[in-house]
Design a protein around this motif. Structure first.
Motif, PDB file in Angstrom:
ATOM      1  N   LYS A 129       0.832  -1.208   0.000  1.00  0.00           N
ATOM      2  CA  LYS A 129       0.000   0.000   0.000  1.00  0.00           C
ATOM      3  C   LYS A 129       0.866   1.257   0.000  1.00  0.00           C
ATOM      4  CE  LYS A 129      -2.255   1.630   3.684  1.00  0.00           C
ATOM      5  NZ  LYS A 129      -3.260   1.797   4.761  1.00  0.00           N
ATOM      6  N   TRP A 130       1.979   1.175   0.685  1.00  0.00           N
ATOM      7  CA  TRP A 130       2.876   2.327   0.771  1.00  0.00           C
ATOM      8  C   TRP A 130       3.555   2.600  -0.563  1.00  0.00           C
ATOM      9  CZ3 TRP A 130       3.658   6.032   4.320  1.00  0.00           C
ATOM     10  CH2 TRP A 130       4.790   6.834   4.178  1.00  0.00           C
ATOM     11  N   TRP A 131       3.980   1.547  -1.242  1.00  0.00           N
ATOM     12  CA  TRP A 131       4.775   1.731  -2.458  1.00  0.00           C
ATOM     13  C   TRP A 131       3.916   1.946  -3.703  1.00  0.00           C
ATOM     14  CZ3 TRP A 131       9.031   2.987  -0.551  1.00  0.00           C
ATOM     15  CH2 TRP A 131       9.575   2.337   0.556  1.00  0.00           C
ATOM     16  N   ASN A 132       2.605   1.768  -3.598  1.00  0.00           N
ATOM     17  CA  ASN A 132       1.735   1.911  -4.774  1.00  0.00           C
ATOM     18  C   ASN A 132       1.113   3.302  -4.876  1.00  0.00           C
ATOM     19  OD1 ASN A 132       2.217  -0.703  -5.584  1.00  0.00           O
ATOM     20  ND2 ASN A 132       0.455  -1.560  -4.503  1.00  0.00           N
ATOM     21  N   GLY A 133       1.882   4.317  -4.562  1.00  0.00           N
ATOM     22  CA  GLY A 133       1.387   5.686  -4.689  1.00  0.00           C
ATOM     23  C   GLY A 133       0.917   6.258  -3.371  1.00  0.00           C
ATOM     24  N   ILE A 134       0.694   7.566  -3.364  1.00  0.00           N
ATOM     25  CA  ILE A 134       0.373   8.252  -2.112  1.00  0.00           C
ATOM     26  C   ILE A 134      -1.105   8.192  -1.752  1.00  0.00           C
ATOM     27  CG2 ILE A 134       2.309   9.826  -2.384  1.00  0.00           C
ATOM     28  CD1 ILE A 134       0.313  11.984  -3.255  1.00  0.00           C
ATOM     29  N   ASN A 135      -1.967   7.784  -2.685  1.00  0.00           N
ATOM     30  CA  ASN A 135      -3.401   7.753  -2.422  1.00  0.00           C
ATOM     31  C   ASN A 135      -3.718   6.754  -1.312  1.00  0.00           C
ATOM     32  OD1 ASN A 135      -6.136   8.353  -2.782  1.00  0.00           O
ATOM     33  ND2 ASN A 135      -6.399   6.636  -4.204  1.00  0.00           N
ATOM     34  N   LYS A 136      -4.279   7.243  -0.214  1.00  0.00           N
ATOM     35  CA  LYS A 136      -4.681   6.432   0.935  1.00  0.00           C
ATOM     36  C   LYS A 136      -3.502   5.767   1.655  1.00  0.00           C
ATOM     37  CE  LYS A 136      -9.280   5.408  -0.908  1.00  0.00           C
ATOM     38  NZ  LYS A 136     -10.261   4.346  -1.247  1.00  0.00           N
ATOM     39  N   ARG A 137      -2.292   6.167   1.308  1.00  0.00           N
ATOM     40  CA  ARG A 137      -1.108   5.562   1.914  1.00  0.00           C
ATOM     41  C   ARG A 137      -1.104   5.732   3.430  1.00  0.00           C
ATOM     42  NH1 ARG A 137       4.655   7.834   0.023  1.00  0.00           N
ATOM     43  NH2 ARG A 137       4.234   6.509  -1.795  1.00  0.00           N
ATOM     44  N   HIS A 138      -1.549   6.894   3.896  1.00  0.00           N
ATOM     45  CA  HIS A 138      -1.420   7.223   5.311  1.00  0.00           C
ATOM     46  C   HIS A 138      -2.697   6.964   6.108  1.00  0.00           C
ATOM     47  CE1 HIS A 138       2.496   9.102   4.652  1.00  0.00           C
ATOM     48  NE2 HIS A 138       1.982   9.668   3.580  1.00  0.00           N
ATOM     49  N   CYS A 139      -3.653   6.257   5.528  1.00  0.00           N
ATOM     50  CA  CYS A 139      -4.938   6.062   6.210  1.00  0.00           C
ATOM     51  C   CYS A 139      -5.302   4.589   6.339  1.00  0.00           C
ATOM     52  CB  CYS A 139      -6.055   6.785   5.460  1.00  0.00           C
ATOM     53  SG  CYS A 139      -5.879   8.586   5.433  1.00  0.00           S
ATOM     54  N   ILE A 140      -6.092   4.300   7.356  1.00  0.00           N
ATOM     55  CA  ILE A 140      -6.755   3.008   7.501  1.00  0.00           C
ATOM     56  C   ILE A 140      -8.242   3.304   7.390  1.00  0.00           C
ATOM     57  CG2 ILE A 140      -7.221   1.066   9.046  1.00  0.00           C
ATOM     58  CD1 ILE A 140      -4.478   1.473  10.265  1.00  0.00           C
ATOM     59  N   GLY A 141      -8.811   2.981   6.238  1.00  0.00           N
ATOM     60  CA  GLY A 141     -10.171   3.416   5.970  1.00  0.00           C
ATOM     61  C   GLY A 141     -10.201   4.923   5.866  1.00  0.00           C
ATOM     62  N   ASP A 142     -11.073   5.569   6.655  1.00  0.00           N
ATOM     63  CA  ASP A 142     -11.149   7.024   6.627  1.00  0.00           C
ATOM     64  C   ASP A 142     -10.423   7.652   7.815  1.00  0.00           C
ATOM     65  OD1 ASP A 142     -12.808   6.284   8.658  1.00  0.00           O
ATOM     66  OD2 ASP A 142     -14.567   7.390   7.964  1.00  0.00           O
ATOM     67  N   THR A 143      -9.594   6.848   8.499  1.00  0.00           N
ATOM     68  CA  THR A 143      -8.873   7.334   9.682  1.00  0.00           C
ATOM     69  C   THR A 143      -7.381   7.410   9.396  1.00  0.00           C
ATOM     70  OG1 THR A 143     -10.497   6.296  11.145  1.00  0.00           O
ATOM     71  CG2 THR A 143      -8.378   6.902  12.120  1.00  0.00           C
ATOM     72  N   PRO A 144      -6.739   8.536   9.687  1.00  0.00           N
ATOM     73  CA  PRO A 144      -5.281   8.595   9.539  1.00  0.00           C
ATOM     74  C   PRO A 144      -4.636   7.486  10.377  1.00  0.00           C
ATOM     75  CG  PRO A 144      -6.174  10.779   9.952  1.00  0.00           C
ATOM     76  CD  PRO A 144      -7.301   9.816  10.173  1.00  0.00           C
ATOM     77  N   GLN A 145      -3.596   6.898   9.842  1.00  0.00           N
ATOM     78  CA  GLN A 145      -2.954   5.799  10.559  1.00  0.00           C
ATOM     79  C   GLN A 145      -2.463   6.234  11.933  1.00  0.00           C
ATOM     80  OE1 GLN A 145      -0.678   2.233   8.716  1.00  0.00           O
ATOM     81  NE2 GLN A 145       0.823   3.860   8.929  1.00  0.00           N
ATOM     82  N   TYR A 146      -1.903   7.455  12.013  1.00  0.00           N
ATOM     83  CA  TYR A 146      -1.456   7.932  13.319  1.00  0.00           C
ATOM     84  C   TYR A 146      -2.640   8.077  14.270  1.00  0.00           C
ATOM     85  CZ  TYR A 146      -3.184  12.655  12.247  1.00  0.00           C
ATOM     86  OH  TYR A 146      -3.983  13.733  11.946  1.00  0.00           O
ATOM     87  N   GLY A 147      -3.808   8.495  13.721  1.00  0.00           N
ATOM     88  CA  GLY A 147      -5.009   8.620  14.551  1.00  0.00           C
ATOM     89  C   GLY A 147      -5.489   7.277  15.061  1.00  0.00           C
ATOM     90  N   PHE A 148      -5.365   6.258  14.212  1.00  0.00           N
ATOM     91  CA  PHE A 148      -5.732   4.902  14.624  1.00  0.00           C
ATOM     92  C   PHE A 148      -4.873   4.451  15.797  1.00  0.00           C
ATOM     93  CE2 PHE A 148      -4.886   0.309  14.171  1.00  0.00           C
ATOM     94  CZ  PHE A 148      -6.161  -0.188  14.381  1.00  0.00           C
ATOM     95  N   LEU A 149      -3.568   4.703  15.713  1.00  0.00           N
ATOM     96  CA  LEU A 149      -2.677   4.309  16.807  1.00  0.00           C
ATOM     97  C   LEU A 149      -2.960   5.116  18.075  1.00  0.00           C
ATOM     98  CD1 LEU A 149      -1.235   2.681  14.622  1.00  0.00           C
ATOM     99  CD2 LEU A 149       0.939   3.425  15.578  1.00  0.00           C
ATOM    100  N   MET A 150      -3.257   6.400  17.913  1.00  0.00           N
ATOM    101  CA  MET A 150      -3.606   7.208  19.081  1.00  0.00           C
ATOM    102  C   MET A 150      -4.880   6.697  19.736  1.00  0.00           C
ATOM    103  SD  MET A 150      -2.821  11.179  18.026  1.00  0.00           S
ATOM    104  CE  MET A 150      -1.169  11.753  17.650  1.00  0.00           C
ATOM    105  N   ASN A 151      -5.867   6.326  18.913  1.00  0.00           N
ATOM    106  CA  ASN A 151      -7.122   5.806  19.455  1.00  0.00           C
ATOM    107  C   ASN A 151      -6.893   4.504  20.218  1.00  0.00           C
ATOM    108  OD1 ASN A 151      -8.550   7.932  18.346  1.00  0.00           O
ATOM    109  ND2 ASN A 151      -9.122   6.812  16.491  1.00  0.00           N
ATOM    110  N   MET A 152      -6.063   3.627  19.672  1.00  0.00           N
ATOM    111  CA  MET A 152      -5.736   2.382  20.356  1.00  0.00           C
ATOM    112  C   MET A 152      -5.013   2.663  21.674  1.00  0.00           C
ATOM    113  SD  MET A 152      -6.909  -0.156  18.548  1.00  0.00           S
ATOM    114  CE  MET A 152      -6.009  -1.547  19.206  1.00  0.00           C
ATOM    115  N   SER A 153      -4.123   3.639  21.648  1.00  0.00           N
ATOM    116  CA  SER A 153      -3.385   3.997  22.858  1.00  0.00           C
ATOM    117  C   SER A 153      -4.319   4.552  23.922  1.00  0.00           C
ATOM    118  CB  SER A 153      -2.306   5.036  22.525  1.00  0.00           C
ATOM    119  OG  SER A 153      -1.430   4.554  21.527  1.00  0.00           O
ATOM    120  N   LYS A 154      -5.280   5.364  23.489  1.00  0.00           N
ATOM    121  CA  LYS A 154      -6.250   5.934  24.418  1.00  0.00           C
ATOM    122  C   LYS A 154      -7.063   4.835  25.097  1.00  0.00           C
ATOM    123  CE  LYS A 154      -8.119   9.685  22.972  1.00  0.00           C
ATOM    124  NZ  LYS A 154      -9.010  10.659  22.251  1.00  0.00           N
TER     125      LYS A 154
END
Length: 471
Positions: A129-154
């Motif tokens: 997913k990372w190497w196939n272009g920037i589209n949606k590279r940084h997201c899991i669904g409609d959530t930024p990947q960093y936001g997903f990790l923050m939510n899990m941490s919370k």
């Protein structure tokens, strides 16, 4: 609760995350201005923090090395705390280049109670997913990947039982640090959640970086060199701890401008948990204090890099003086570094080209009055490589340290390295543990990356070199 961002220096965080920095200050976070890395890259920052040790203190776990095994989770704080009733979590994105997967063999078993490696490998299709272009590279669904990790941490911080969480966010700062700004407001929200939810009553909360930028244009400047060695480290103590040990807050505040390291963070964590017996009591040869010290206790202002376990190449306290191009050692030191780069790829010469020294940026000499940690003779970071280069000089002190920045072809490979020079025998000792490449190597070493990942920064594959003009 530790929230770590890749490639995030103290100053870089202030520039690109101004709202978060202010939120930390408003919360009363203690910013460690003397927090110094102890080696190159993420493992040298994370392993000491999570184990109190260096990778050399543990059984061999690097890929393609003799007697190498999977990483043993028993050496890490997650497993140690589990024995004391803690629920543990280790969250890290970009698993295809994970801290313990890129150069190491991965964990032999799940290191923490909550671990996202398998999920994220599948979600990213092992990095596709990372190497196939920037589209949606940084997201899991409609959530930024960093936001997903923050939510899990919370969610972990909301557990009723004792818990420990280390979250490492990579994707928005590793390749382009400017992207970290996209997380500024969300990090503010996370900080304010910790502040106003009542969780700070019994949470030790840390926001940090593993190191500063390693491959950006900034890194090629002196400012970037210093920033790489001084990552962000912001610490907030639990209210209960401050009530029962008010001197701990005083010590932390006093230590904010003292030389500190990842070893100290490990010791501080177990101290804050009331488990000082889990601290690593290793003492550097010749030192009178432990390598890792609790920030909740006074740390001597006279502490040196040598006593703290920091090699001279990484120490920001060291004083370096320029060597003039007319000095013979200017050329000799540069040649020593260039020869080392080629010597370490000798065994894979059928795949990797013999690089050429094309430019000497500078050479510097360490002040003889500095106290630093000398190289471990015969036990270097790659386990085997030392290079000796003859030099022609007049009478000098018996041992000197030199640092050089050189550019080599093909491509534009910029290396910085610190070398130990023995005057009486007139040779340099060059160690892999004190050489870093400060320009990205991209796919230059693709022909050996899977088999010899420790040589990535040195190798330029012959099949790629043959396609370059003027080779």
């Amino acid at each position: 609760m530790i929230l770590c961002f890749d490639s995030t220096s103290h100053n870089g965080f202030k520039r690109r995350m101004p709202h978060s920095y202010k939120a930390l200050q408003d919360m009363g976070a203690i910013i460690m201005h003397g927090y110094n890395i102890v080696g190159d890259g993420t493992p040298a920052a994370i392993i000491p923090l999570l184990t109190g040790k260096t990778e050399l203190d543990m059984p061999e776990m690097r890929k393609r090395f003799a007697n190498s095994n999977a990483v043993d989770p028993e050496n890490f704080i997650f497993k140690m705390l589990s024995k004391y009733g803690y629920r543990t979590a280790f969250f890290e994105d970009s698993p295809w280049i994970g801290t313990f997967q890129y150069r190491y063999n991965g964990f032999s078993s799940q290191p923490a109670d909550h671990y996202l490696q398998a999920f994220l490998q599948e979600e990213t299709k092992y990095g596709a997913k990372w190497w196939n272009g920037i589209n949606k590279r940084h997201c899991i669904g409609d959530t930024p990947q960093y936001g997903f990790l923050m939510n899990m941490s919370k969610q972990v911080t909301s557990l009723a039982e004792k818990h420990f969480c280390f979250t490492f966010i990579v994707d928005i700062s590793h390749d382009d640090f400017n992207m970290i700004t996209s997380a500024d407001d969300d990090l503010v929200a996370f900080i304010e959640h910790m502040r106003y939810s009542g969780k700070m009553e019994n949470h030790l909360f840390i926001v940090m970086g593993d190191h500063g930028s390693r491959f950006s244009g900034l890194r090629e400047t002196y400012q970037g060199k210093i920033e790489e060695r001084l990552p962000l480290m912001a610490i907030m103590l639990p209210e209960k701890l401050i009530q029962t040990r008010p001197e701990a807050l005083t010590s932390l505040q006093n230590n904010a401008h003292v030389l500190t390291t990842p070893f100290d963070i490990h010791t501080t964590l177990v101290d804050a948990m009331g488990l000082p017996e889990l601290a690593n009591d290793y003492v550097v040869l010749g030192s009178d204090i432990p390598r890792g010290m609790s920030l909740l206790e006074p740390i001597p202002k006279s502490r040196t890099c040598g006593k703290a376990g920091i090699l001279s190449h990484w120490c920001v306290c060291s004083k370096w003086y320029p060597v003039l191009p007319s000095d013979r050692l200017y050329t000799q030191a540069s040649a020593a570094l260039a020869n080392f780069v080629n010597n370490v790829t000798y065994d894979v010469r059928s795949n990797c080209v013999d690089r050429k020294l094309t430019f000497i940026d500078w050479v510097m000499k360490l002040s003889n009055n500095d106290d630093f940690l000398s190289f471990k003779s015969g036990i270097e970071c790659n386990g085997q490589h030392e290079t000796y280069v003859k030099a022609d000089v007049k009478s000098r002190p018996s041992v000197e340290y030199y640092q050089a920045k050189i550019t080599m072809s093909p491509g534009r490979a910029v290396f910085e390295g610190t070398m130990k020079y023995y005057v009486n025998t007139e040779h340099f000792v060059v160690s892999d543990s004190d050489i870093q490449r400060i320009t990205a190597y991209a796919d230059e070493p693709s022909c050996i990356s899977k088999t010899h990942p420790h040589l990535n920064k040195y190798c330029f594959c012959k099949d790629k070199a043959s396609k370059l003009p003027f080779t």
